[in-house]
Design a protein around this motif. Structure first.
Motif, short mmCIF file in Angstrom:
data_model
loop_
_atom_site.label_atom_id
_atom_site.label_comp_id
_atom_site.label_asym_id
_atom_site.label_seq_id
_atom_site.Cartn_x
_atom_site.Cartn_y
_atom_site.Cartn_z
N SER A 244 19.58 -13.84 31.49
CA SER A 244 20.03 -15.21 31.17
C SER A 244 21.11 -15.22 30.09
O SER A 244 21.03 -15.96 29.11
CB SER A 244 18.83 -16.03 30.67
OG SER A 244 17.81 -16.07 31.64
N ALA A 245 22.13 -14.42 30.29
CA ALA A 245 23.22 -14.29 29.31
C ALA A 245 24.34 -13.49 29.98
O ALA A 245 24.14 -12.91 31.04
CB ALA A 245 22.71 -13.61 28.04
N PRO A 246 25.54 -13.46 29.36
CA PRO A 246 26.68 -12.81 30.01
C PRO A 246 26.55 -11.29 30.17
O PRO A 246 25.60 -10.69 29.65
CB PRO A 246 27.85 -13.12 29.06
CG PRO A 246 27.37 -14.19 28.15
CD PRO A 246 25.89 -14.07 28.07
N ALA B 213 25.40 -8.89 27.53
CA ALA B 213 23.95 -8.87 27.30
C ALA B 213 23.27 -8.04 28.39
O ALA B 213 22.23 -7.42 28.14
CB ALA B 213 23.39 -10.28 27.26
N GLY C 5 28.11 -16.39 32.41
CA GLY C 5 26.90 -16.65 31.64
C GLY C 5 25.65 -15.96 32.15
O GLY C 5 24.61 -16.06 31.52
#
Lengths: 371, 371
Positions: free
Chosen positions: A67-69, A72, A205
Motif C-alpha cells: 500500500s505504498a509506491p 516501499a 502509489g
C-alpha cells in the motif's frame, strides 16, 4: 480566505512514469469508496492477487500489492529477507541499484557491490566473480529495467547463476512488469517488486510484490523481527488473506486498488505477451523517428528497454528549454536525465497505455518543430 | 478468460474509517494524472503543505503527507525520532497504543508502558509517575482519539507535563484531525501523524505528519541513519521542497494528493472550528437516538469522542447478523469491536463528510427496524 480546487491540465505522459493512464482506470479510481473489510472489497483484493500472479507469471502464494509506491516495495523485499550481518550482492548500473545499496545498509547487512557502467546491463561474469570471492553471500539483488538509464539486464541468467551458488534473488521490476518479458517462476526469482505507475498504467502509489516459497521460508526462519511494522509481510499476508481469515493490519488504499484492479484487467485482457509485443513495436516506431532527427540512444541495441528510451540531448538543444516547451506548448512530458545522466539525457517512456502510435507521432512532430 | 471490472455499491460509511467521501473529492481524485515533477504538481503540493499547516494549527516547516496510510505515518514519527537505546513512555489505552509499542521495539528503543483501561482516557497522573520513575525518558507517545475504543485523551495536559520533564511528544491524531479540537503549536506537540480517511474524508492511503523545530533538531542530530529509507524525513523533505529546490525521492501518489487537496479545501472553507462543532452536534443527535433505542456508550461522557461512538451491542442482538443486515439490506457500514472489544462493541463513525444529519436518521431508522 478561500481555498480553491486544483484542476490539472491533460498531459501526454512520455516520461519515466507516471505513464499515460487510460480513462477506464481513472473512472475505476473514482468509484464509490467502500470499507476495507467489506466482503465485496475482500473479494476484489482476491482478484487483484490472482491477476498479479498472472502478470508476474508466478504461482507464489505471497503475491500482493504493497500500500505504498515502488520504493516501499523495494524496502519490503529487503527488510523482510535481510537480517543484520547478512551479505548481499548488489548489482548497480544506475540510480536504483544505488538505492538497493541504501536499503541493504539500513538493514544492518553487508553489500558487495558489482558495478556496471551507466547505460549498460549488469555483467553476469562480474557477478560470478563476486559470488566466487564471497562464498557467504545469501542474496543477489538486481534491477531488471533500470529506469534511470534505459538498460535491460538479463535476469534469467542472473537468477540461474545465483541458484548455482545457493543464493536467493531480489529483482526490481518497477519498470519492466507488463512491458517486457518477465517470468518469475520460470526464471526462479525469489523476491520481486514493481510499481503501479509504469507499464501497468495505473496511478502511482502501489507496489506489486511477490515472494517465492524459498523466500517465505527465509522470512519464517528470521531470528529478528522485521524492522518495519508497516511492511512486515507476515502481518500483511494475514490482511490479504481471503474472507473469514482476514485480520486487520492497516487500511488499504481502497480506491487505488480499484484502479490497479482495472489496469490489471486491461493488461490481461490484452494478453501479457501481446502487451510485450506492443511495447516493442512502439519502440521501433519511436527509434526510427528519433534516428531521422539525428538523436542517438545511450544504451546499445541489445541491452535496450523498449519502454524507456534514454537518448543523448542533441548538442544544439537546450535541455530545459526543450522540455519546458514540450510541456507548456504541447502538454507533453518527457523525463530529464537522472544522476550521472542529469543534463545529458532525455528519458522517453512508452509505457502501458502510453505506448500508442498517436503519442509517438505527437512527440516526434513536436520535437521536429522545436529542434 | 476475461477479467471483469469491479463495480462497488454505494455504501454509507459509518464505521471507524474509511469515512463517507464527498463527490467533490472523488471527482478530484480522477482528474488527469500529471507528472510528479511537473511544476503545476509541485505548486499543488505546496498548497497541500500550507493547508495541512492550517488544519494542524502549526507553523511547522516539516509538515507534509506521507505517501502511505496512517500506520506508515506512525512509523514515520517513530523511526525518524528514535535511536537504539532511547527510552519512550507509551500510553496504551487501546489497539493503537499497542501498535506504538511495536514501533518502539522495532526501533531498538525501550518502552515504558503506561496502561489505561480500554474505553478510558490516558491517565495524566500515571504518566507523571512514570516520568518521575524514569528520568532518562526522551519521548512521551499517546493516541489522541483511540479509534479502537472511542476514548479521547487530554493531549494538551499530556504535552504540558512532558515538557516539564524535558520530553518530546509523539501524538496519534489519525481519527482526531478535523473532528475535534487539536492545536499542534499551542499544545506543544512535537511529532504528529494523521490519516486521510477519517475526519478529512479523503480516500485512504495518505498520512499527514508534522514535526516541531525541536523534533527536526533531534532528527538532524541522529547518530544513526533512519532505518527506513522510504520514510526518512530528511530525504522526503527535499522532495516536498518547492520548485527549483526539489530533489527526486519517490513517485508521489499524484491522484491521491489531488483528493487530499480537495478534502483540505472543503475542511478549511467550512472552517476548522465549525467542523469540530458540526461533529459535536451530530454526535449529540446520534447519542439521543441511540439512548432512545436503549443502546449504551462504552466511554464515559467526558472522555468520549464525538466522531467515533463505541457502544455495547444490545444483549438481545447478534453482532454479525445486525452488521450484515445493515450492510446488505441498507448499504450501511458500521464497525465491529476490535481487540478486547471484539464481539462486545459496535463502533459508529461520524467522520468528516459522514457527519451529516441524513446519515444519522438513516442509521437510526435501520437499527430500529432490525433490533
Amino acid at each position: 480566505m478561500t481555498f480553491n480546487s486544483f484542476t490539472p491540465p491533460k498531459r501526454t505522459l512520455l516520461g519515466p512514469g507516471p505513464s499515460d493512464i487510460s480513462p477506464n482506470v481513472l473512472s475505476a479510481l473514482s468509484r464509490p469508496t467502500i470499507g476495507h473489510l467489506d466482503p465485496l472489497f475482500i473479494g476484489m483484493m482476491d482478484e487483484v492477487k490472482t491477476m498479479l500472479q498472472k502478470a508476474f507469471l508466478t504461482s507464489n502464494e505471497m503475491t500482493l500489492a504493497v500500500s505504498a509506491p515502488g520504493s516501499a516495495g523495494m524496502e519490503t523485499c529487503f527488510v523482510n529477507l535481510l537480517e543484520p550481518g547478512d551479505k548481499v550482492i548488489v548489482c548497480r548500473n544506475g540510480v536504483f541499484g544505488g538505492r538497493m545499496l541504501e536499503n541493504v545498509e539500513r538493514c544492518g547487512a553487508t553489500a558487495v557491490v558489482v558495478d556496471a557502467p551507466w547505460g549498460r546491463a549488469v555483467s553476469i561474469d562480474k557477478v560470478e566473480e563476486a559470488l566466487k570471492a564471497n562464498p557467504d553471500v545469501k542474496f543477489v539483488a538486481a534491477v531488471h529495467a533500470e529506469t534511470s538509464t534505459g538498460a535491460c539486464s538479463d535476469i534469467k541468467s542472473l537468477c540461474s547463476l545465483a541458484k548455482q551458488y545457493g543464493c536467493l534473488t531480489i529483482v526490481d521490476a518497477v519498470t519492466s512488469l507488463g512491458g517486457i518479458e518477465l517470468r518469475v517462476d520460470d526464471w526462479g526469482i525469489d523476491a520481486i517488486y514493481s510499481g503501479s505507475q509504469k507499464c501497468l498504467s495505473c496511478v502511482p502509489g502501489l507496489s506489486p510484490v511477490s515472494f517465492s516459497p524459498a523466500a517465505v521460508e527465509v522470512i519464517k526462519q528470521r531470528k529478528t523481527k522485521v524492522q518495519s511494522w508497516f511492511l512486515d509481510q507476515s502481518l500483511v499476508m494475514d490482511y490479504w488473506a481471503g474472507e473469514g481469515k482476514r485480520s486487520y493490519h492497516h487500511t488499504a488504499p481502497v480506491n487505488g486498488l480499484y484502479a490497479l484492479h482495472e489496469s490489471l484487467c486491461q493488461l490481461l485482457n490484452e494478453g501479457l505477451e501481446q502487451s510485450w509485443h506492443r511495447h516493442l513495436l512502439m519502440h521501433n516506431l519511436l527509434k526510427q523517428g528519433l534516428t531521422d532527427l539525428g538523436i542517438e540512444f545511450i544504451v546499445p541495441e541489445d541491452e535496450r528497454l523498449p519502454q524507456l528510451n534514454a537518448v543523448y540531448i542533441p548538442s544544439t538543444a537546450s535541455d530545459a528549454e526543450i522540455r519546458t516547451a514540450l510541456l507548456n506548448d504541447y502538454n507533453i512530458e518527457i523525463g530529464a536525465g537522472l544522476g550521472e545522466l542529469a543534463g545529458k539525457a532525455w528519458r522517453i517512456g512508452l509505457m502501458g497505455y502510453g505506448a500508442r502510435r498517436e503519442n509517438i507521432t505527437l512527440l516526434l512532430g513536436a520535437l521536429r518543430a522545436l529542434l
